[in-house]
Design a protein around this motif. Structure first.
Motif, mmCIF file in Angstrom:
data_model
loop_
_atom_site.group_PDB
_atom_site.id
_atom_site.type_symbol
_atom_site.label_atom_id
_atom_site.label_comp_id
_atom_site.label_asym_id
_atom_site.label_seq_id
_atom_site.Cartn_x
_atom_site.Cartn_y
_atom_site.Cartn_z
ATOM 1 N N MET A 147 -3.337 0.527 0.430
ATOM 2 C CA MET A 147 -2.534 0.706 1.636
ATOM 3 C C MET A 147 -1.970 2.124 1.626
ATOM 4 O O MET A 147 -1.578 2.632 0.585
ATOM 5 C CB MET A 147 -1.406 -0.319 1.668
ATOM 6 C CG MET A 147 -0.538 -0.168 2.887
ATOM 7 S SD MET A 147 0.665 -1.485 3.087
ATOM 8 C CE MET A 147 -0.407 -2.889 3.266
ATOM 9 N N ARG A 148 -1.907 2.703 2.795
ATOM 10 C CA ARG A 148 -1.357 4.048 2.949
ATOM 11 C C ARG A 148 -0.055 3.960 3.736
ATOM 12 O O ARG A 148 0.002 3.314 4.784
ATOM 13 C CB ARG A 148 -2.376 4.930 3.672
ATOM 14 C CG ARG A 148 -2.058 6.403 3.605
ATOM 15 C CD ARG A 148 -3.247 7.261 4.077
ATOM 16 N NE ARG A 148 -3.272 7.336 5.530
ATOM 17 C CZ ARG A 148 -4.275 6.911 6.301
ATOM 18 N NH1 ARG A 148 -5.346 6.375 5.778
ATOM 19 N NH2 ARG A 148 -4.213 7.037 7.609
ATOM 20 N N VAL B 37 -4.546 -3.366 11.587
ATOM 21 C CA VAL B 37 -4.980 -2.532 10.475
ATOM 22 C C VAL B 37 -3.980 -1.384 10.310
ATOM 23 O O VAL B 37 -3.673 -0.975 9.199
ATOM 24 C CB VAL B 37 -6.406 -1.997 10.703
ATOM 25 C CG1 VAL B 37 -6.815 -1.016 9.618
ATOM 26 C CG2 VAL B 37 -7.399 -3.152 10.784
ATOM 27 N N GLY B 38 -3.462 -0.878 11.421
ATOM 28 C CA GLY B 38 -2.488 0.203 11.395
ATOM 29 C C GLY B 38 -1.312 -0.077 12.309
ATOM 30 O O GLY B 38 -1.481 -0.629 13.398
ATOM 31 N N GLU C 133 3.353 -3.150 0.709
ATOM 32 C CA GLU C 133 2.333 -2.551 -0.151
ATOM 33 C C GLU C 133 2.236 -3.299 -1.489
ATOM 34 O O GLU C 133 1.134 -3.626 -1.950
ATOM 35 C CB GLU C 133 2.675 -1.083 -0.394
ATOM 36 C CG GLU C 133 1.697 -0.340 -1.280
ATOM 37 C CD GLU C 133 2.136 1.089 -1.516
ATOM 38 O OE1 GLU C 133 1.266 1.977 -1.378
ATOM 39 O OE2 GLU C 133 3.332 1.323 -1.832
ATOM 40 N N SER D 127 0.603 -6.594 -1.071
ATOM 41 C CA SER D 127 -0.838 -6.492 -0.816
ATOM 42 C C SER D 127 -1.621 -6.400 -2.128
ATOM 43 O O SER D 127 -2.784 -6.790 -2.182
ATOM 44 C CB SER D 127 -1.155 -5.289 0.080
ATOM 45 O OG SER D 127 -1.046 -4.076 -0.626
ATOM 46 N N ARG D 128 -0.973 -5.904 -3.167
ATOM 47 C CA ARG D 128 -1.635 -5.826 -4.480
ATOM 48 C C ARG D 128 -1.689 -7.181 -5.166
ATOM 49 O O ARG D 128 -2.675 -7.506 -5.816
ATOM 50 C CB ARG D 128 -0.904 -4.838 -5.379
ATOM 51 C CG ARG D 128 -1.064 -3.407 -4.951
ATOM 52 C CD ARG D 128 -0.450 -2.461 -5.999
ATOM 53 N NE ARG D 128 -0.413 -1.126 -5.474
ATOM 54 C CZ ARG D 128 0.698 -0.440 -5.224
ATOM 55 N NH1 ARG D 128 1.877 -0.957 -5.503
ATOM 56 N NH2 ARG D 128 0.626 0.776 -4.724
ATOM 57 N N PRO E 245 -3.172 -10.330 -1.653
ATOM 58 C CA PRO E 245 -3.849 -9.594 -0.572
ATOM 59 C C PRO E 245 -3.733 -10.261 0.797
ATOM 60 O O PRO E 245 -3.617 -9.580 1.808
ATOM 61 C CB PRO E 245 -5.297 -9.514 -1.041
ATOM 62 C CG PRO E 245 -5.214 -9.645 -2.523
ATOM 63 C CD PRO E 245 -4.035 -10.529 -2.796
ATOM 64 N N ARG F 35 -4.884 -7.614 7.152
ATOM 65 C CA ARG F 35 -5.792 -6.467 7.255
ATOM 66 C C ARG F 35 -5.049 -5.131 7.237
ATOM 67 O O ARG F 35 -5.665 -4.080 7.339
ATOM 68 C CB ARG F 35 -6.597 -6.584 8.551
ATOM 69 C CG ARG F 35 -7.460 -7.835 8.626
ATOM 70 C CD ARG F 35 -8.153 -8.011 9.965
ATOM 71 N NE ARG F 35 -8.768 -6.792 10.433
ATOM 72 C CZ ARG F 35 -8.781 -6.385 11.700
ATOM 73 N NH1 ARG F 35 -8.197 -7.099 12.628
ATOM 74 N NH2 ARG F 35 -9.371 -5.270 12.050
ATOM 75 N N LEU F 36 -3.726 -5.182 7.123
ATOM 76 C CA LEU F 36 -2.908 -3.977 7.242
ATOM 77 C C LEU F 36 -3.248 -2.957 6.155
ATOM 78 O O LEU F 36 -3.174 -3.249 4.965
ATOM 79 C CB LEU F 36 -1.425 -4.345 7.176
ATOM 80 C CG LEU F 36 -0.434 -3.287 7.631
ATOM 81 C CD1 LEU F 36 -0.693 -2.856 9.071
ATOM 82 C CD2 LEU F 36 0.990 -3.805 7.502
ATOM 83 N N GLU F 37 -3.642 -1.773 6.598
ATOM 84 C CA GLU F 37 -4.010 -0.687 5.684
ATOM 85 C C GLU F 37 -3.140 0.550 5.856
ATOM 86 O O GLU F 37 -3.120 1.412 4.978
ATOM 87 C CB GLU F 37 -5.471 -0.280 5.910
ATOM 88 C CG GLU F 37 -6.466 -1.357 5.580
ATOM 89 C CD GLU F 37 -7.896 -0.960 5.923
ATOM 90 O OE1 GLU F 37 -8.131 0.214 6.294
ATOM 91 O OE2 GLU F 37 -8.768 -1.831 5.832
ATOM 92 N N LEU F 38 -2.446 0.670 7.001
ATOM 93 C CA LEU F 38 -1.668 1.871 7.285
ATOM 94 C C LEU F 38 -0.328 1.511 7.901
ATOM 95 O O LEU F 38 -0.261 0.773 8.891
ATOM 96 C CB LEU F 38 -2.434 2.775 8.266
ATOM 97 C CG LEU F 38 -1.660 3.965 8.829
ATOM 98 C CD1 LEU F 38 -1.323 4.970 7.735
ATOM 99 C CD2 LEU F 38 -2.435 4.628 9.957
#
Length: 182
Positions: free
Chosen positions: A1-2, A113-114, A144, A147-148, A151, A156-159
């Motif tokens: 994740m960013r 996702v974002g 974040e 998510s580790r 998951p 689906r959140l990445e940003l």
């Protein structure tokens, strides 16, 4: 994740959802709220009026979040949340954590996702930008971390992008992100 912070205009963000630092009426206002309503077009106001009529006759309480389509925005969704107003005596950090958690949880539920967030409760609501940054970054880091270990909890959140209106606010958020980097 960013997780990142940028200076910009949240209404132009090309993410799945943007967070609106709304007032409890959901009917538009100044600052980020007014800018989002103007950029999304009149259908956003109509959607908010329907929410008020059907589900939220007394308005959206502090700490909760609801979603509407983004209409004319690049983002598919607008997640409306009401941050605490320090000038009105709403100075409990738990209230600010609640609105950020509710917004990020809703972004996950929507399959985003974002997601882009402003500095909720800074500015006209009187919260110091350093305190907003500390709480906001901590809530993003919590997603974040989950998510580790889980998951599915982050979907689906990445940003997670904090979109700040000034270089000064950006610097405060950037310092907080650097300080908490894993």
């Amino acid at each position: 994740m960013r997780i990142e912070a940028v200076v910009g205009d949240i209404t132009t963000e090309k993410v799945d959802a943007i967070v609106n630092a709304a007032n409890s009426t959901l009917l538009g206002g100044g600052g980020v709220d007014g800018a989002i309503h103007r950029a999304a077009g009149p259908r956003l106001l109509e959607a908010c009026q329907r929410l008020r009529a059907a589900e939220l006759p007394d308005g959206l309480p502090v700490g909760r979040a609801v979603a509407t389509p983004g209409f004319d925005l690049p983002a598919s969704w607008v997640i409306h949340t009401v941050g605490p107003n320090r000038h009105a005596g709403q100075d409990d950090p738990a209230l600010l954590r609640a609105c950020l958690d509710a917004s990020l949880t809703l972004a996950v539920q929507l399959g985003c996702v974002g997601v882009a967030l402003p500095a909720v409760s800074a500015g006209v609501y009187g919260w110091p930008i350093a305190q907003v940054a500390e709480i906001a970054v901590a809530r993003a880091r919590a997603v974040e971390d989950r998510s580790r270990t889980e998951p599915e909890a982050a979907g689906r959140l990445e940003l997670i992008r904090f979109v700040l209106s000034s270089q000064t606010n950006h610097e405060v958020f950037a310092r907080e992100l650097d300080r908490t980097e894993a």
